[in-house]
Motif scaffolding. Structure first.
Motif, PDB file in Angstrom:
ATOM      1  N   CYS A   1       0.839  -1.206   0.000  1.00 18.38           N
ATOM      2  CA  CYS A   1       0.000   0.000   0.000  1.00 18.38           C
ATOM      3  C   CYS A   1       0.870   1.252   0.000  1.00 18.38           C
ATOM      4  CB  CYS A   1      -0.911  -0.035   1.225  1.00 18.38           C
ATOM      5  SG  CYS A   1      -1.988   1.390   1.400  1.00 18.38           S
ATOM      6  N   VAL A   2       1.878   1.284   0.847  1.00 15.69           N
ATOM      7  CA  VAL A   2       2.785   2.426   0.921  1.00 15.69           C
ATOM      8  C   VAL A   2       3.535   2.585  -0.402  1.00 15.69           C
ATOM      9  CG1 VAL A   2       4.892   3.295   2.020  1.00 15.69           C
ATOM     10  CG2 VAL A   2       3.052   2.379   3.428  1.00 15.69           C
ATOM     11  N   GLY A   3       4.019   1.473  -0.935  1.00 21.00           N
ATOM     12  CA  GLY A   3       4.757   1.519  -2.197  1.00 21.00           C
ATOM     13  C   GLY A   3       3.920   2.041  -3.343  1.00 21.00           C
ATOM     14  N   ARG A   4       2.657   1.619  -3.412  1.00 19.88           N
ATOM     15  CA  ARG A   4       1.759   2.077  -4.478  1.00 19.88           C
ATOM     16  C   ARG A   4       1.493   3.582  -4.364  1.00 19.88           C
ATOM     17  NH1 ARG A   4       0.749   1.510  -9.511  1.00 19.88           N
ATOM     18  NH2 ARG A   4       0.702   3.744  -9.445  1.00 19.88           N
ATOM     19  N   ALA A   5       1.259   4.042  -3.144  1.00 20.60           N
ATOM     20  CA  ALA A   5       1.004   5.468  -2.944  1.00 20.60           C
ATOM     21  C   ALA A   5       2.258   6.291  -3.253  1.00 20.60           C
ATOM     22  CB  ALA A   5       0.508   5.733  -1.525  1.00 20.60           C
ATOM     23  N   ASP A   6       3.426   5.786  -2.874  1.00 15.62           N
ATOM     24  CA  ASP A   6       4.677   6.461  -3.228  1.00 15.62           C
ATOM     25  C   ASP A   6       4.828   6.549  -4.742  1.00 15.62           C
ATOM     26  OD1 ASP A   6       5.953   7.314  -0.894  1.00 15.62           O
ATOM     27  OD2 ASP A   6       6.914   5.382  -0.544  1.00 15.62           O
ATOM     28  N   ARG A   7       4.487   5.471  -5.420  1.00 16.94           N
ATOM     29  CA  ARG A   7       4.575   5.446  -6.885  1.00 16.94           C
ATOM     30  C   ARG A   7       3.607   6.460  -7.504  1.00 16.94           C
ATOM     31  NH1 ARG A   7       7.219   5.171 -11.320  1.00 16.94           N
ATOM     32  NH2 ARG A   7       6.339   3.894 -12.956  1.00 16.94           N
ATOM     33  N   ASP A   8       2.411   6.565  -6.945  1.00 21.51           N
ATOM     34  CA  ASP A   8       1.451   7.565  -7.430  1.00 21.51           C
ATOM     35  C   ASP A   8       2.013   8.977  -7.296  1.00 21.51           C
ATOM     36  OD1 ASP A   8      -0.352   5.568  -8.034  1.00 21.51           O
ATOM     37  OD2 ASP A   8      -1.599   5.899  -6.266  1.00 21.51           O
ATOM     38  N   LEU A   9       2.667   9.255  -6.171  1.00 23.48           N
ATOM     39  CA  LEU A   9       3.272  10.576  -5.971  1.00 23.48           C
ATOM     40  C   LEU A   9       4.380  10.829  -6.992  1.00 23.48           C
ATOM     41  CD1 LEU A   9       3.527  10.775  -2.072  1.00 23.48           C
ATOM     42  CD2 LEU A   9       2.017  12.088  -3.558  1.00 23.48           C
ATOM     43  N   GLU A  10       5.176   9.815  -7.239  1.00 30.42           N
ATOM     44  CA  GLU A  10       6.263   9.939  -8.209  1.00 30.42           C
ATOM     45  C   GLU A  10       5.719  10.233  -9.614  1.00 30.42           C
ATOM     46  OE1 GLU A  10       9.453   6.928 -10.283  1.00 30.42           O
ATOM     47  OE2 GLU A  10       9.034   6.635  -8.154  1.00 30.42           O
ATOM     48  N   ILE A  11       4.700   9.505 -10.017  1.00 31.44           N
ATOM     49  CA  ILE A  11       4.079   9.719 -11.338  1.00 31.44           C
ATOM     50  C   ILE A  11       3.492  11.121 -11.421  1.00 31.44           C
ATOM     51  CG2 ILE A  11       2.138   9.019 -12.805  1.00 31.44           C
ATOM     52  CD1 ILE A  11       2.719   6.108 -11.827  1.00 31.44           C
ATOM     53  N   HIS A  12       2.793  11.545 -10.366  1.00 27.75           N
ATOM     54  CA  HIS A  12       2.206  12.885 -10.346  1.00 27.75           C
ATOM     55  C   HIS A  12       3.283  13.953 -10.509  1.00 27.75           C
ATOM     56  CE1 HIS A  12      -0.179  16.343  -9.233  1.00 27.75           C
ATOM     57  NE2 HIS A  12       0.708  16.621  -8.297  1.00 27.75           N
TER      58      HIS A  12
END
Length: 148
Positions: free
Chosen positions: A30-41
């Motif tokens: 869950c943390v990794g996915r949210a971090d990835r979303d921030l990176e993409i944004h």
């Protein structure tokens, strides 16, 4: 869901040691996915700024319409990014509770990530989880000392 998980872990603490690996794996995911979303944004935001700079001075009316559309989209994306940051914070808290209540199996998952070939941001999050768990335990000890 994450706060519900914390409540569930607290209520089921006697059997949580059997589920520590599963719980910690999912929380790290869950943390990794949210971090990835921030990176993409952040990449999209940088690209949008670049496009706007490249097009400055060209067809001002078209750019004004595009800018207002872009501003609406950026506002929406900012709300999503705020939500992603809140998910990360809450998941780190839930993972710290899991580390405390689930013991060895959750610890083993953190060690696997820290010693493996995972992305640096996920390894850093393992440290965040450990720090949060230490703070939770410190707070509980202080609370117990004040009630005695």
């Amino acid at each position: 869901a994450l706060t519900g998980l914390c409540s569930l872990m607290m209520g089921a603490h006697p059997v949580m040691r059997h589920h520590g690996g599963k719980v910690m794996s999912e929380l790290l995911s869950c943390v990794g996915r949210a971090d990835r979303d921030l990176e993409i944004h952040n990449r999209m935001k940088a690209r949008l700024r670049q496009v706007r700079n490249d097009n400055s001075g060209k067809d001002q009316d078209r750019m004004n319409n595009t800018a207002s559309d872009g501003e609406r989209q950026e506002s929406f994306n900012n709300v999503e990014m705020c939500a992603a940051k809140l998910v990360i914070s809450t998941a780190i808290h839930a993972a710290s509770v899991a580390l405390i209540l689930c013991g060895d199996k959750s610890e083993k998952i953190l060690r696997t990530v820290e010693e493996g070939t995972y992305k640096e941001h996920l390894v850093k999050r393992c440290g965040n989880i450990r720090s949060a768990a230490t703070l939770v335990m410190k707070h509980e000890v202080e609370k117990d000392e004040n009630t005695i």
